[in-house]
Structures are given as C-alpha cells and as structure tokens.
Design an enzyme around this catalytic site. Sequence first.
Site, PDB file in Angstrom:
ATOM      1  N   ASN A  10       0.867  -1.185   0.000  1.00  0.00           N
ATOM      2  CA  ASN A  10       0.000   0.000   0.000  1.00  0.00           C
ATOM      3  C   ASN A  10       0.901   1.231   0.000  1.00  0.00           C
ATOM      4  OD1 ASN A  10      -1.848   2.018   0.398  1.00  0.00           O
ATOM      5  ND2 ASN A  10      -2.443   1.402   2.475  1.00  0.00           N
ATOM      6  N   TRP A  11       0.994   1.856  -1.166  1.00  0.00           N
ATOM      7  CA  TRP A  11       1.902   3.011  -1.291  1.00  0.00           C
ATOM      8  C   TRP A  11       1.307   4.292  -0.699  1.00  0.00           C
ATOM      9  CZ3 TRP A  11       4.093   2.562  -7.036  1.00  0.00           C
ATOM     10  CH2 TRP A  11       4.928   1.440  -7.079  1.00  0.00           C
ATOM     11  N   LYS A  12       0.049   4.221  -0.291  1.00  0.00           N
ATOM     12  CA  LYS A  12      -0.641   5.393   0.285  1.00  0.00           C
ATOM     13  C   LYS A  12      -0.458   6.601  -0.648  1.00  0.00           C
ATOM     14  CE  LYS A  12      -0.131   3.272   4.785  1.00  0.00           C
ATOM     15  NZ  LYS A  12      -0.064   3.407   6.230  1.00  0.00           N
ATOM     16  N   HIS A  95      -9.607   1.827   5.129  1.00  0.00           N
ATOM     17  CA  HIS A  95      -8.313   1.943   5.814  1.00  0.00           C
ATOM     18  C   HIS A  95      -8.453   2.924   6.975  1.00  0.00           C
ATOM     19  CE1 HIS A  95      -4.112   2.792   6.610  1.00  0.00           C
ATOM     20  NE2 HIS A  95      -3.826   1.683   5.948  1.00  0.00           N
ATOM     21  N   GLU A  97      -6.685   5.225   7.977  1.00  0.00           N
ATOM     22  CA  GLU A  97      -6.384   6.633   7.655  1.00  0.00           C
ATOM     23  C   GLU A  97      -7.602   7.314   7.032  1.00  0.00           C
ATOM     24  OE1 GLU A  97      -2.918   5.586   5.475  1.00  0.00           O
ATOM     25  OE2 GLU A  97      -1.859   5.140   7.347  1.00  0.00           O
ATOM     26  N   GLU A 165      -5.457  -4.368  10.927  1.00  0.00           N
ATOM     27  CA  GLU A 165      -4.410  -3.352  11.051  1.00  0.00           C
ATOM     28  C   GLU A 165      -4.660  -2.539  12.327  1.00  0.00           C
ATOM     29  OE1 GLU A 165      -2.285  -2.339   7.130  1.00  0.00           O
ATOM     30  OE2 GLU A 165      -3.952  -0.961   7.377  1.00  0.00           O
ATOM     31  N   GLY A 171       2.756   2.523  11.018  1.00  0.00           N
ATOM     32  CA  GLY A 171       3.753   3.585  10.841  1.00  0.00           C
ATOM     33  C   GLY A 171       4.483   3.979  12.116  1.00  0.00           C
ATOM     34  N   SER A 208       3.475  -1.812  10.595  1.00  0.00           N
ATOM     35  CA  SER A 208       4.931  -1.821  10.817  1.00  0.00           C
ATOM     36  C   SER A 208       5.598  -3.147  10.434  1.00  0.00           C
ATOM     37  CB  SER A 208       5.260  -1.455  12.269  1.00  0.00           C
ATOM     38  OG  SER A 208       4.902  -0.107  12.522  1.00  0.00           O
ATOM     39  N   GLY A 229       2.843  -1.040   4.428  1.00  0.00           N
ATOM     40  CA  GLY A 229       2.893   0.373   4.059  1.00  0.00           C
ATOM     41  C   GLY A 229       4.325   0.787   3.747  1.00  0.00           C
ATOM     42  N   GLY A 230       4.960   1.471   4.692  1.00  0.00           N
ATOM     43  CA  GLY A 230       6.294   2.062   4.488  1.00  0.00           C
ATOM     44  C   GLY A 230       7.301   1.142   3.807  1.00  0.00           C
TER      45      GLY A 230
END
Length: 247
Positions: A10-12, A95, A97, A165, A171, A208, A229-230
């Site tokens: 997931n590149w957000k 999600h 976010e 999640e 993150g 994470s 993610g990251g």
Amino acid sequence: MSKTKIIIANWKMKVPHQGAANLLRRFSHLSFPAGIEAVVCPDFLALPLAAKTLSLRKLKLGAQDAAFIDRGAYTGEISPTDIKSLGATYVILGHSERRQYLGETDALINKKLQAVLAVPGLIPVVCVGEKARGKNPKAVLQKQLAGAFKDIRLKPGQRLVVAYEPVWAIGTGRVIKRSEVVLAHLLILGWLTKRFSPTQCQVLYGGSVDAKNAANFSDISVVDGLLVGGASLEPKSFLTICRSMLK
Ligand code: 13P
C-alpha cells in the site's frame, strides 16, 4: 488446504507522481516467488501507468479506495467498474487513515463493499483494527465487522479479504506480539466463517511490517498474508517480505 498468501504493497499517498514511473519499473524487474500473490496499490493517478508497466501475471494491481456507487453525479469519486477495467483486482476499503482523516464510517464502508462486490472479479480488502493497544480489541473488531458486512452476501466463487491493522502499530515501528495477532485473527476468521465459506475469506495482518520482522508471521496459520505500508516503497524490502512469508 492452505491458501495462497497475499502480500499487498500500500503506497498510500507517499510516492510523488514524477517518481511513480521509476518505482513501478523497479517493481517490474522483481521476481516474486511462486506460492504468493504480490499486489501493488499505487494511488489512482498512477494506476493506469502501473497497469502498463507491470506484468499482471507476476504482480496484481489494487486500488486504495473506491466509490460507494458505480456511476453518476459524484464529483471526485472513482467508479469500481473503472478500477477493474484499468486492470486492478483488489480494492482496499476502510483503511484507518480514511476512517480518521476522511470520516469514513462503517456504514459508508458497507456501501463501498457492496459497490465493489457488484463488479465481477474485484476483490475487497476491508481494513479493521483497534486504535489503542489492549483497549478491548474484541468489541472494536466485532463492531467494525458487523457494520462493514451488514447484509453482505457472497456469490459462489467470490472472495473477500479482511486486513487486521491495529492503528497503534501503523507507521509507528511498534511490533505486535504473536499472541495479539493470533487472538485478533482467530476472532476475525471465526466471525467471517459463521457467515461465509472459509474458502472465500482471507485475513491479512498490517502494521509496521518490514523486511526484518516479516518472517515472524510466516508460520502463523491464521495469517493469510500481509498489508505493508512504508516498507513496500523499497522494492527489495518488499521482495524480502514476500519471500519471508514462504518460510
Ligand atoms: P506501515 O507498514 O507503514 O505501518 O503501514 C501499514 C498500513 O497502513 C498498510 O495499509
């Protein structure tokens, strides 16, 4: 029968548009191991480019969201049918976010889920998770699942994915304990399999996950894959994560 594990990048909104072509090219050179389904979810602007750059036999495409309806006067929204016709197979919904910054509710996520399931071949990835560690995750997860899956029926052969999640792990570098993952996944799987066939449901973990800790999840039978993610922004790390899940 064990299911093919799904590992989603997931590149957000982290990749500037000018950098997307280069990152996609680097992903296109990776050789993913057989036995996992690797998925890249770029932002909407990069989705057509991703469909051109990546071999969709090696790597599947996903979107990070979808509209709650398929067509009409809904300024700024993106139709699930168009997402599918651009080459995507998966759609992330709800999600944390989007729940936090855009006010998405379980009721809205339910409408989006219906709209996505109405498009043949599109697979939803519904995100759930508690905000604070240890603060009654069971009640939070049950409420989110009941809201998102209200009146949802699956047709034969249709699939759905839930991503657990926990917000406190996203993150932050806070690594979840094995016992916490197992407990949450058993709860989610138990909830889903009371309503849907076990062969139609998969539960992923996200929060994470990186190249160093991914192997911790590989032998947990109730973890059917990862939502990253990251660490998914670095192609080599993402490949290492994919490989770790086969060990
Ligand atoms: P991180 O892997 O950066 O914690 O993000 C997890 C996530 O939100 C994936 O959807």
